[in-house]
Design a protein around this motif. Structure first.
Motif, PDB file in Angstrom:
ATOM      1  N   ASP A  89    -128.588 -56.197 103.698  1.00  0.00           N
ATOM      2  CA  ASP A  89    -127.832 -56.687 102.546  1.00  0.00           C
ATOM      3  C   ASP A  89    -127.901 -55.737 101.351  1.00  0.00           C
ATOM      4  O   ASP A  89    -127.438 -56.084 100.265  1.00  0.00           O
ATOM      5  N   PHE A  90    -128.474 -54.550 101.552  1.00  0.00           N
ATOM      6  CA  PHE A  90    -128.653 -53.610 100.448  1.00  0.00           C
ATOM      7  C   PHE A  90    -127.749 -52.396 100.624  1.00  0.00           C
ATOM      8  O   PHE A  90    -127.066 -52.248 101.636  1.00  0.00           O
ATOM      9  N   LYS A  91    -127.757 -51.513  99.628  1.00  0.00           N
ATOM     10  CA  LYS A  91    -126.961 -50.287  99.706  1.00  0.00           C
ATOM     11  C   LYS A  91    -127.671 -49.227 100.539  1.00  0.00           C
ATOM     12  O   LYS A  91    -127.049 -48.438 101.239  1.00  0.00           O
ATOM     13  N   TYR A  92    -129.017 -49.199 100.442  1.00  0.00           N
ATOM     14  CA  TYR A  92    -129.807 -48.216 101.156  1.00  0.00           C
ATOM     15  C   TYR A  92    -130.730 -48.911 102.157  1.00  0.00           C
ATOM     16  O   TYR A  92    -131.153 -50.054 101.946  1.00  0.00           O
ATOM     17  N   CYS A  93    -131.063 -48.215 103.233  1.00  0.00           N
ATOM     18  CA  CYS A  93    -131.992 -48.746 104.223  1.00  0.00           C
ATOM     19  C   CYS A  93    -133.399 -48.736 103.646  1.00  0.00           C
ATOM     20  O   CYS A  93    -133.646 -48.214 102.554  1.00  0.00           O
TER      21      CYS A  93
END
Length: 458
Positions: A248-252
């Motif tokens: 659910d985030f922009k980065y892992c």
């Protein structure tokens, strides 16, 4: 109805007994509507391993983070021969309903959104469980149902494929993580089974029919400079960026708190962001939908200045003629320290954190740190891809659908590339990164061992 494990003894030899205080209420999705059942938790008296209907659970050390542990499910070999498949602690499915979903996807091209709307309209109008009771609108009920259906079907499909290709191992409770952990083994199993195929169809084994699909895109980590793929047969290197799913985030997880030249648009001052967007709109692609506004990539530090607010850095952004002054907090620490130590505004050479062998190709995970224990990436092998603005087929800016907003906010793959024999047997399938470039397509085709051997034999 009560569901519990049929096993009496654990693999360690201990006796499995019911844990009386632990009974969960599970909603079972069936072809005739949902039913509520009680799910009994059992434990091994010797090792305390959890046993449930069709599977056991255990925690395994996270290979990427030794201090963390992941919970895995060990599904029994005959779990798909049972009446139900439990996918989460509160959700399950009848095997017949999962099979019907597979047929709808295969023959009717059904989507999870469409199937969930149908199921809610037919069966979930009055039914409620703990989670559904919190939904205030019908659309919220549909959204909950869609997540459950997709999670259940992918779990069912992963178990079936693992059994078909004889791939051993547990399944992570997070289905996204589970799919990423097994996708290379599944692909290798597919190649192992079908690469030996021969038939009487003209051209089978020698004529490769290829095509690319730009609609099948997957959300990936926003670290656009932190991954590269090397194709050994064609001696080609492609900068793919990090290819992991960020959830659910922009980065892992690896790049959420790690330095990378990619700076999120949320960090930039609104005036600077407006200037960059204005400069891009004045360019030759002003009339198209651009999906790169959510991440800006540092190309070079041009200088510094000291103001009342602190030190600011003069930044040249990749693919932008316009430059901006950014505060210290917006500049990744490793890049800032490299500039201060050397005076060189160019980006430092990334280092290789890990490499994953995928057939005749190698995927490298790159980090932008000063860790001398990690080998430096050979920048001379760099082959740049087209920008994502060109990769997404120049869709019109007038669109503002949920899909378009997601593309603006997150990074995605470009699509998929498929090759098959004239008889219809699929020989290769790969994800495309950045664009459907000729160099990438050429490298993918030669990356298949059988195709490469056939070319050498000509």
């Amino acid at each position: 109805m009560r569901l519990q494990t049929r096993r009496k003894f654990c693999s360690c030899g201990g006796t499995i007994v019911h844990h009386r205080e632990r009974i969960s209420h599970v909603t079972i999705y069936t072809e005739t509507g949902p039913i509520a059942v009680e799910h009994l938790e059992c434990r091994c008296k010797k090792c305390s391993r959890g046993y449930y209907y069709g599977y056991a659970t255990d925690t395994v050390e996270d290979q990427e983070d030794p201090n963390a542990r992941k919970q895995y499910k060990f599904y029994e070999e005959d779990c798909l021969e049972s009446q139900f498949l439990i996918t989460t602690r509160k959700t399950g499915f009848s095997i017949k309903f999962l099979y019907e979903m597979s047929l709808d996807i295969l023959f009717l091209y059904a989507s999870f959104s469409g199937m969930s709307k149908k199921y809610v309209a037919l069966h979930l109008g009055d039914y409620s469980d703990e989670e559904l009771s919190k939904a205030k609108t019908m659309s919220e009920r549909v959204e909950i149902c869609e997540k459950r259906l997709s999670c259940g079907w992918f779990t069912f499909s992963l178990i079936e494929i693992k059994q078909r290709f004889r791939i051993a191992g547990p399944i992570c409770c997070n289905i996204d993580t589970a799919l990423m952990e097994y996708h290379l083994q599944i692909r290798d199993g597919f190649y192992r089974v079908w690469s030996k195929h021969t038939c009487g169809k003209s051209g089978c084994g020698w004529v490769l029919v290829v095509d690319g699909g730009m609609k099948a895109q997957r959300k990936i980590c926003g670290a656009v400079k932190s991954g590269a793929r090397v194709f050994e047969h064609s001696n080609t290197t492609l900068i793919t960026g990090c290819t992991r799913h960020p959830g659910d985030f922009k980065y892992c997880r690896d790049h959420k708190n790690e330095d990378t030249p990619a700076v999120s648009s949320t960090k930039l001052h609104p005036e600077n962001k407006a200037r960059l967007r204005s400069a891009k709109e004045k360019g030759r692609h002003y009339n198209v939908q651009d999906f790169t506004d959510s991440v800006y990539i540092i190309e070079e530090i041009l200088g510094t200045r000291h103001t009342k607010k602190g030190t600011e850095y003069h930044i040249k952004w990749e693919e932008y003629a316009e430059t901006t002054w950014e505060p210290l907090k917006n500049i990744p620490r490793s890049i800032r320290e490299y500039y201060e130590d050397t005076g060189d505004g160019k980006l430092p050479t990334p280092r290789v954190k890990e490499s994953i062998k995928q057939g005749s190709t190698v995927q490298y995970n790159l980090v932008w740190s000063n860790d001398g224990d990690l080998p430096e990436w050979d920048a001379s092998r760099h082959v740049a891809l087209e920008t994502e603005a060109l990769a997404n087929n120049r869709e019109k800016r007038a669109c503002n659908t949920r899909k378009d907003r997601d593309k603006r906010q997150n990074r995605h793959t470009c699509g998929i590339f498929i090759g098959c024999w004239p008889c219809g047997v699929c020989l290769l399938f790969e994800e495309l990164y950045g664009s459907e470039s000729i160099s990438q397509v050429y490298a993918i085709i030669l990356g298949n061992d059988k195709v490469y051997r056939n070319i050498l034999a000509l």
